[in-house]
Design a protein around this motif. Sequence first.
Motif, PDB file in Angstrom:
ATOM      1  N   VAL A 126       3.543  12.054   9.178  1.00 23.97           N
ATOM      2  CA  VAL A 126       2.955  10.921   8.450  1.00 23.97           C
ATOM      3  C   VAL A 126       1.948  10.235   9.357  1.00 23.97           C
ATOM      4  O   VAL A 126       2.263   9.825  10.479  1.00 23.97           O
ATOM      5  CB  VAL A 126       4.051   9.945   7.985  1.00 23.97           C
ATOM      6  N   GLU A 127       0.724  10.094   8.872  1.00 21.81           N
ATOM      7  CA  GLU A 127      -0.408   9.699   9.719  1.00 21.81           C
ATOM      8  C   GLU A 127      -0.347   8.258  10.200  1.00 21.81           C
ATOM      9  O   GLU A 127      -0.996   7.902  11.199  1.00 21.81           O
ATOM     10  CB  GLU A 127      -1.709   9.913   8.948  1.00 21.81           C
ATOM     11  N   LYS A 128       0.408   7.415   9.535  1.00 22.81           N
ATOM     12  CA  LYS A 128       0.516   6.020   9.972  1.00 22.81           C
ATOM     13  C   LYS A 128       1.916   5.499   9.659  1.00 22.81           C
ATOM     14  O   LYS A 128       2.600   6.014   8.770  1.00 22.81           O
ATOM     15  CB  LYS A 128      -0.554   5.162   9.293  1.00 22.81           C
ATOM     16  N   PRO A 129       2.356   4.478  10.389  1.00 22.88           N
ATOM     17  CA  PRO A 129       3.707   3.953  10.153  1.00 22.88           C
ATOM     18  C   PRO A 129       3.859   3.355   8.758  1.00 22.88           C
ATOM     19  O   PRO A 129       2.873   3.040   8.078  1.00 22.88           O
ATOM     20  CB  PRO A 129       3.842   2.873  11.239  1.00 22.88           C
ATOM     21  N   ILE A 130       5.100   3.202   8.353  1.00 19.55           N
ATOM     22  CA  ILE A 130       5.436   2.605   7.063  1.00 19.55           C
ATOM     23  C   ILE A 130       6.177   1.299   7.324  1.00 19.55           C
ATOM     24  O   ILE A 130       7.155   1.279   8.071  1.00 19.55           O
ATOM     25  CB  ILE A 130       6.320   3.545   6.224  1.00 19.55           C
ATOM     26  N   GLN A 131       5.710   0.216   6.716  1.00 19.96           N
ATOM     27  CA  GLN A 131       6.384  -1.072   6.840  1.00 19.96           C
ATOM     28  C   GLN A 131       7.128  -1.402   5.546  1.00 19.96           C
ATOM     29  O   GLN A 131       6.561  -1.308   4.456  1.00 19.96           O
ATOM     30  CB  GLN A 131       5.385  -2.188   7.132  1.00 19.96           C
ATOM     31  N   ILE A 132       8.392  -1.767   5.680  1.00 26.72           N
ATOM     32  CA  ILE A 132       9.199  -2.246   4.554  1.00 26.72           C
ATOM     33  C   ILE A 132       9.506  -3.710   4.841  1.00 26.72           C
ATOM     34  O   ILE A 132      10.192  -4.022   5.807  1.00 26.72           O
ATOM     35  CB  ILE A 132      10.514  -1.450   4.416  1.00 26.72           C
ATOM     36  N   VAL A 133       8.987  -4.617   4.000  1.00 23.32           N
ATOM     37  CA  VAL A 133       9.122  -6.050   4.264  1.00 23.32           C
ATOM     38  C   VAL A 133       9.689  -6.744   3.036  1.00 23.32           C
ATOM     39  O   VAL A 133       9.182  -6.585   1.925  1.00 23.32           O
ATOM     40  CB  VAL A 133       7.773  -6.684   4.652  1.00 23.32           C
ATOM     41  N   HIS A 134      10.747  -7.530   3.252  1.00 26.69           N
ATOM     42  CA  HIS A 134      11.384  -8.299   2.189  1.00 26.69           C
ATOM     43  C   HIS A 134      11.219  -9.786   2.473  1.00 26.69           C
ATOM     44  O   HIS A 134      11.653 -10.280   3.514  1.00 26.69           O
ATOM     45  CB  HIS A 134      12.881  -7.966   2.109  1.00 26.69           C
ATOM     46  N   PHE A 135      10.575 -10.510   1.546  1.00 27.74           N
ATOM     47  CA  PHE A 135      10.405 -11.950   1.670  1.00 27.74           C
ATOM     48  C   PHE A 135      11.306 -12.677   0.681  1.00 27.74           C
ATOM     49  O   PHE A 135      11.494 -12.229  -0.453  1.00 27.74           O
ATOM     50  CB  PHE A 135       8.950 -12.356   1.396  1.00 27.74           C
ATOM     51  N   GLU A 194       0.872  -1.183   0.000  1.00 30.53           N
ATOM     52  CA  GLU A 194       0.000   0.000   0.000  1.00 30.53           C
ATOM     53  C   GLU A 194       0.907   1.231   0.000  1.00 30.53           C
ATOM     54  O   GLU A 194       1.428   1.629   1.034  1.00 30.53           O
ATOM     55  CB  GLU A 194      -0.917   0.023   1.218  1.00 30.53           C
ATOM     56  N   THR A 195       1.125   1.798  -1.169  1.00 33.65           N
ATOM     57  CA  THR A 195       1.999   2.959  -1.304  1.00 33.65           C
ATOM     58  C   THR A 195       1.155   4.218  -1.485  1.00 33.65           C
ATOM     59  O   THR A 195      -0.070   4.152  -1.567  1.00 33.65           O
ATOM     60  CB  THR A 195       2.946   2.781  -2.503  1.00 33.65           C
ATOM     61  N   THR A 196       1.815   5.367  -1.563  1.00 32.43           N
ATOM     62  CA  THR A 196       1.064   6.619  -1.714  1.00 32.43           C
ATOM     63  C   THR A 196       1.936   7.710  -2.308  1.00 32.43           C
ATOM     64  O   THR A 196       3.165   7.704  -2.147  1.00 32.43           O
ATOM     65  CB  THR A 196       0.513   7.091  -0.356  1.00 32.43           C
ATOM     66  N   HIS A 197       1.270   8.639  -3.018  1.00 29.78           N
ATOM     67  CA  HIS A 197       1.890   9.895  -3.464  1.00 29.78           C
ATOM     68  C   HIS A 197       1.030  11.078  -3.034  1.00 29.78           C
ATOM     69  O   HIS A 197       1.131  12.165  -3.596  1.00 29.78           O
ATOM     70  CB  HIS A 197       2.063   9.900  -4.984  1.00 29.78           C
ATOM     71  N   ASP A 198       0.181  10.843  -2.040  1.00 25.17           N
ATOM     72  CA  ASP A 198      -0.731  11.872  -1.557  1.00 25.17           C
ATOM     73  C   ASP A 198      -0.038  12.763  -0.521  1.00 25.17           C
ATOM     74  O   ASP A 198      -0.120  12.534   0.679  1.00 25.17           O
ATOM     75  CB  ASP A 198      -1.977  11.211  -0.949  1.00 25.17           C
ATOM     76  N   GLY A 199       0.671  13.755  -0.994  1.00 25.70           N
ATOM     77  CA  GLY A 199       1.380  14.673  -0.111  1.00 25.70           C
ATOM     78  C   GLY A 199       2.743  14.196   0.313  1.00 25.70           C
ATOM     79  O   GLY A 199       3.592  14.985   0.727  1.00 25.70           O
ATOM     80  N   ILE A 200       2.964  12.886   0.255  1.00 23.17           N
ATOM     81  CA  ILE A 200       4.264  12.284   0.560  1.00 23.17           C
ATOM     82  C   ILE A 200       4.540  11.223  -0.496  1.00 23.17           C
ATOM     83  O   ILE A 200       3.625  10.777  -1.201  1.00 23.17           O
ATOM     84  CB  ILE A 200       4.289  11.652   1.966  1.00 23.17           C
ATOM     85  N   ASP A 201       5.784  10.823  -0.627  1.00 25.04           N
ATOM     86  CA  ASP A 201       6.135   9.740  -1.550  1.00 25.04           C
ATOM     87  C   ASP A 201       6.547   8.515  -0.751  1.00 25.04           C
ATOM     88  O   ASP A 201       7.566   8.518  -0.060  1.00 25.04           O
ATOM     89  CB  ASP A 201       7.285  10.158  -2.475  1.00 25.04           C
ATOM     90  N   VAL A 202       5.746   7.468  -0.833  1.00 25.92           N
ATOM     91  CA  VAL A 202       6.093   6.164  -0.267  1.00 25.92           C
ATOM     92  C   VAL A 202       5.982   5.190  -1.428  1.00 25.92           C
ATOM     93  O   VAL A 202       4.892   4.742  -1.785  1.00 25.92           O
ATOM     94  CB  VAL A 202       5.139   5.771   0.882  1.00 25.92           C
ATOM     95  N   CYS A 203       7.116   4.904  -2.059  1.00 23.78           N
ATOM     96  CA  CYS A 203       7.056   4.145  -3.301  1.00 23.78           C
ATOM     97  C   CYS A 203       8.353   3.375  -3.511  1.00 23.78           C
ATOM     98  O   CYS A 203       9.007   2.971  -2.545  1.00 23.78           O
ATOM     99  CB  CYS A 203       6.747   5.072  -4.470  1.00 23.78           C
TER     100      CYS A 203
END
Length: 437
Positions: free
Chosen positions: A161-170, A102-111
């Motif tokens: 940032v309204e919620k934490p960001i998870q970076i997960v590598h499987f 679940e990424t976003t470009h709404d005011g921030i870049d999480v991609c």
Amino acid sequence: MDLKEKLVSSFLAFENKVDIDAFVHDVRSDAIKIFEEKGFPSKKEEAWKYTSLNAILKEDYSVFPKQENALEYKDVKPYFIHDIDTYKIVFIDGKYSSHLSETTHDGIDVCLMSAALSKPKYQLVIENYFNKAAEKDSLSALNTAFSNEGAYIHIPKNKVVEKPIQIVHFSTGSDAATMLQPRNLIVVDENSHVQIIERHQNLTSNAVLTNSVTEIFANKRAIVDYYKIQNDNANASLIDNTFIKQKDSSIASVHTFAFGGKITRNNLNFYQEGERIDSILKGITIIGDKQHVDHNTLVHHIEPNCESHQDYKGIFADRSTGVFNGKVVVEKEAQKTNAFQANNNILISDKAAINTKPQLEIFADDVKCSHGCTIGQLDESAMFYMRSRGIPEKEAKALLMYAFSNNVIASVKIPELKQRITNIIAEKLGVNIGFDL
């Protein structure tokens, strides 16, 4: 062909596969030359004196996974902090998984890093920040040479940032042995605040070696809370290189929870480039069997009126081995520095070992700096007291070990993550803690 030769010979094929601009091409070309010259580190180097990579470098790693395996959320849900709403950047065998993310470009870049490296709209940030914090050691250079995929996070000015960001590598074991090299770039601009959780997880018994690099830039008055969960299986090895540059009045904290893996090496480097900066490094290590965890930290105080706080706890069972090599450097100009460093360890087996080396290099004369380490066993008088009150021996040992590490757990700012860490510790100690935080 050994692994070094295989990687060097694979570099041109890799460059031909990815879409990059001239700037990134030059950075990568310089990096592969550094790795070709230096090769993998050995125990002859002071920083690697107590950690040998020989056992894991013998594997015939696949540099580019041959196939992409799909995963269902229900199969990997336990590895997420699923009790809260978060942004997610998920990778399977080094490739981005859109349906788990679940990424976003709404005011921030999480991609994605691959998008940032190839699209013109990210070019200014890439040229200003990419590879500007990472050291030129051989493993970081190797990652830079093959850098293409990972997390790209850019938080503009004045954003919480309204919620934490998870970076997960499987890793799914698509090959008999796999080498992964994720690259993360995190830029947090003035007055912004972000919380990030990172995890690497091998889902099979096949060998995996992850050589990860994360660059974090905390600009003026930024707050960055970063949490690393390392609870992998016995065939997974991780070399984690994290570099953090801080500007005036910023606060950056990194919590490292090392609970499993074959060999885990954490290289954590803070560079304070301003005044009134606070750097926080905390960690808990609980391992057994023949596992090996090495924490190698640096806090470089460059300007005056700054603080740093390091607190690492270790509990070692069976034939496990721990290493703590922590360095604090205070430059001549960095007056009024307040630096604290502590490494405390418990050995619950006669075969377990810990090598600890806290270091201070102080060139300023008006500072408040301290460091120290302890290595011991559980307090017998405390054990006797708890047993005399009817607490079974196993539970008494677990409660003492939990209390030993509790000050690190207490500083976690995400309640759901704090509960998850508590549950993992209870599982590692083989008891039910019996209370919630």
